[in-house]
Scaffold this motif. Structure first.
Motif: not given
Length: 547
Positions: A102-104, A110-115, A152-157, A187-197
């Motif tokens: 978990r993020q603090v 979050i994330g994924t485990f492998n066993v 691989s992406y997301g507002p991580l901490s 930091d993947s949280f951004s105030t830059t406009a996302p690209p329009v596809s």
């Protein structure tokens, strides 16, 4: 005398066997309570629901746990793999565990485990696979080792690994925590406009719809655009929303083309003026109920050229309340003002022309949702026919045309009377049908004067033929009571019906693209009503002049 000791001994021996069997069965139930490690239902609290006498009586230990959680890295970035180890101190053993990352300060894993070991397994949390790890058997163990992969992406901490560790059924520790692993990625949280596809990926990897249809938000400032990218192998959706609004733009997932029971994501201004994302449920008759944001990550938001522009990834299940979650929905766009972060009534609303399958990329056209549904238009047409055509004719014939076809009968009655009854019956039938279909469509009371007037018209329309059925003979001394009551009811129905039509057409003022776009509906109806009555007046005057 010699039999009694034997009987007493036998009875005691059987009681002993019963107690032993009960104890064994109880222990079996206890072991089964945690031995398989299928604990997805407690991902949030991580609290094992171990019962005693049918209640959750056991509480976690409040002393330091004799177990450690260690990691092989003290920092991470997107996509990194970390080895996590749970081990007992001084040979301490444990039977079960539940491990999450978990993020603090956060509660969502979050994330994924492998066993790789046979005595461990991954679990799904909130519908996302491999979010947690637990045991598969109650065999005592001193060490467990698994690997964890960062998103691989997301507002991580910064993150930490948390575990619930069970020494026995009633002896366990909650929130056993590793050292903090620092986040050193971008930091993947951004105030830059996302690209329009809107161009290359729509219909290939994304479901897209916009208003006007097929508009490009890069070149059209008045374009409202949403795109959803969903995949079969991952329970997540990448959502893009763009639109011009003073306060918010939102996307809704619905079972039909009307607001109500819709899963909604709102991209709008917060109280401090920044853009944020909210999750909500729309009932259709009031402001939507704001829900916890849930598993929403990778939020990118900005205001560009006056347009609210945001994108995010949601792993929340879509719920429309009326059925189980599927992948086919009508899509809705709504935009409007906000006040201190609270959204207000939308000023623009658009709905996809058909349902879309989120797993099947396509470009769907839009239906201007300000147009009224066909069933509502049918309601209006029936009311106009009833009280501007058949009702008018029936009243005029009864009042002025009794002398026409004098002496001619139909079914033993005067011709004017049969015609009057036929026309007024058509009016009542049309009114009843209009009344039923509009309420069956709305399934609710919309408020305002129009439904009140409509209900009064319907009630009086049903009373009028009942009164007529019990009228007295034309030569009866109290016939005038019926005449006055019949006339009064007719005038009341006519007046209320016209008022209902006026208020109903007043609702069309919100239809800016409809057939009344250039003139107000009240003016159009007044002109139409006057022209119709003028034609009747001319006909009557000509008839009088020729008499």
């Amino acid at each position: 005398m010699g039999v009694k000791p034997f009987t007493t001994s036998y009875s005691g021996f059987m009681n002993f066997l019963r107690m032993l069997l009960f104890a064994l069965l109880s222990c079996a139930g206890i072991v089964d309570g945690y031995s398989n490690g299928l604990l997805s239902g407690v991902c949030g609290s991580m609290m094992p629901f171990h019962q005693k006498n049918g209640t959750a009586a056991y509480i976690p230990q409040n002393v330091t746990a004799p177990y450690n959680i260690t990691v092989d890295k003290n920092s991470f970035k997107e996509g990194d793999v970390i080895t996590v180890t749970i081990n007992g101190q001084s040979g301490s053993l444990f039977r079960g565990f539940l491990l999450e990352a978990r993020q603090v300060g956060q509660l969502i894993p979050i994330g994924t485990f492998n066993v790789t070991a046979n005595d461990t397994q991954t679990l799904s949390c909130d519908g996302v696979t491999s979010r947690a790890v637990s045991h598969t058997t109650a065999v005592k163990k001193s060490l467990v080792q698994v690997t964890w992969m960062a998103p691989s992406y997301g507002p991580l901490s910064n993150i930490e690994f948390k575990a619930t560790i069970l020494k026995s059924f009633s002896n366990f520790w909650l929130n056993v925590t590793s050292s903090t692993v620092l986040y050193n990625g971008t930091d993947s949280f951004s105030t830059t406009a996302p690209p329009v596809s809107a161009d290359p990926d729509c219909g290939r990897t994304k479901v897209c719809f916009s208003h006007p249809s097929n508009c490009d938000p890069n070149t059209n400032a008045n374009c409202y655009y949403v795109a959803i990218k969903a995949t079969i192998d991952k329970p997540e959706k990448r959502i893009e929303i763009i639109g011009k609004a003073d306060g918010y733009v939102s996307i809704g997932f619905s079972d039909d083309q009307s607001m109500g029971n819709d899963d909604v994501y709102i991209c709008g201004k917060n109280s401090n003026g920044t853009i944020g994302v909210q999750h909500a449920f729309n009932t259709g008759k009031s402001s939507p109920t704001i829900l916890p944001l849930g598993n929403v990550t990778n939020i990118v938001a900005a205001i560009t050229n006056g347009n609210i522009n945001c994108s995010f990834t949601s792993r929340n299940a879509i719920s429309t309340a009326s059925r189980a979650s599927t992948d086919e929905y009508y899509l809705m766009i709504a935009a409007g003002p906000s006040n201190g972060g609270n959204i207000q009534l939308h000023t623009n609303k658009y709905v996809s022309s058909t349902k879309v399958n989120l797993l099947s990329p396509s470009v769907v056209g839009t239906t201007n949702s300000e147009d009224f549904p066909p069933i509502v238009k049918a309601h209006g047409c029936l009311m106009l026919i009833a009280w501007m055509t058949t009702g008018n004719l029936g009243m005029l014939i009864a009042r002025y045309l009794k002398g026409v076809a004098k002496g001619q009968c139909c079914a033993g009655k005067d011709f004017w009377f049969v015609t009057h009854v036929f026309l007024m019956s058509l009016s009542i039938i049309a009114t009843a049908i209009a009344f039923i279909i509009v309420f069956s469509n709305a399934k609710d009371w919309s408020g305002g004067a129009h439904p009140v007037l409509g209900c009064l018209v319907m009630i009086l329309s049903l009373i009028q033929p009942i009164v007529a059925a019990f009228r007295c003979d034309p030569l009866h001394e109290r016939r005038f009571v019926f005449n006055w009551a019949h006339t009064f009811l007719a005038l009341a129905i006519k007046g209320l019906a016209v008022a209902a039509i006026f208020t109903g057409l007043g609702l069309l003022e919100e239809n800016k693209d409809g057939w009344m776009m250039k003139i107000k509906p009240e003016v159009a109806l007044l002109v139409l009503f006057l022209l119709g009555n003028l034609a009747f007046l001319i006909s009557l005057l000509v008839g009088i002049g020729m008499a």
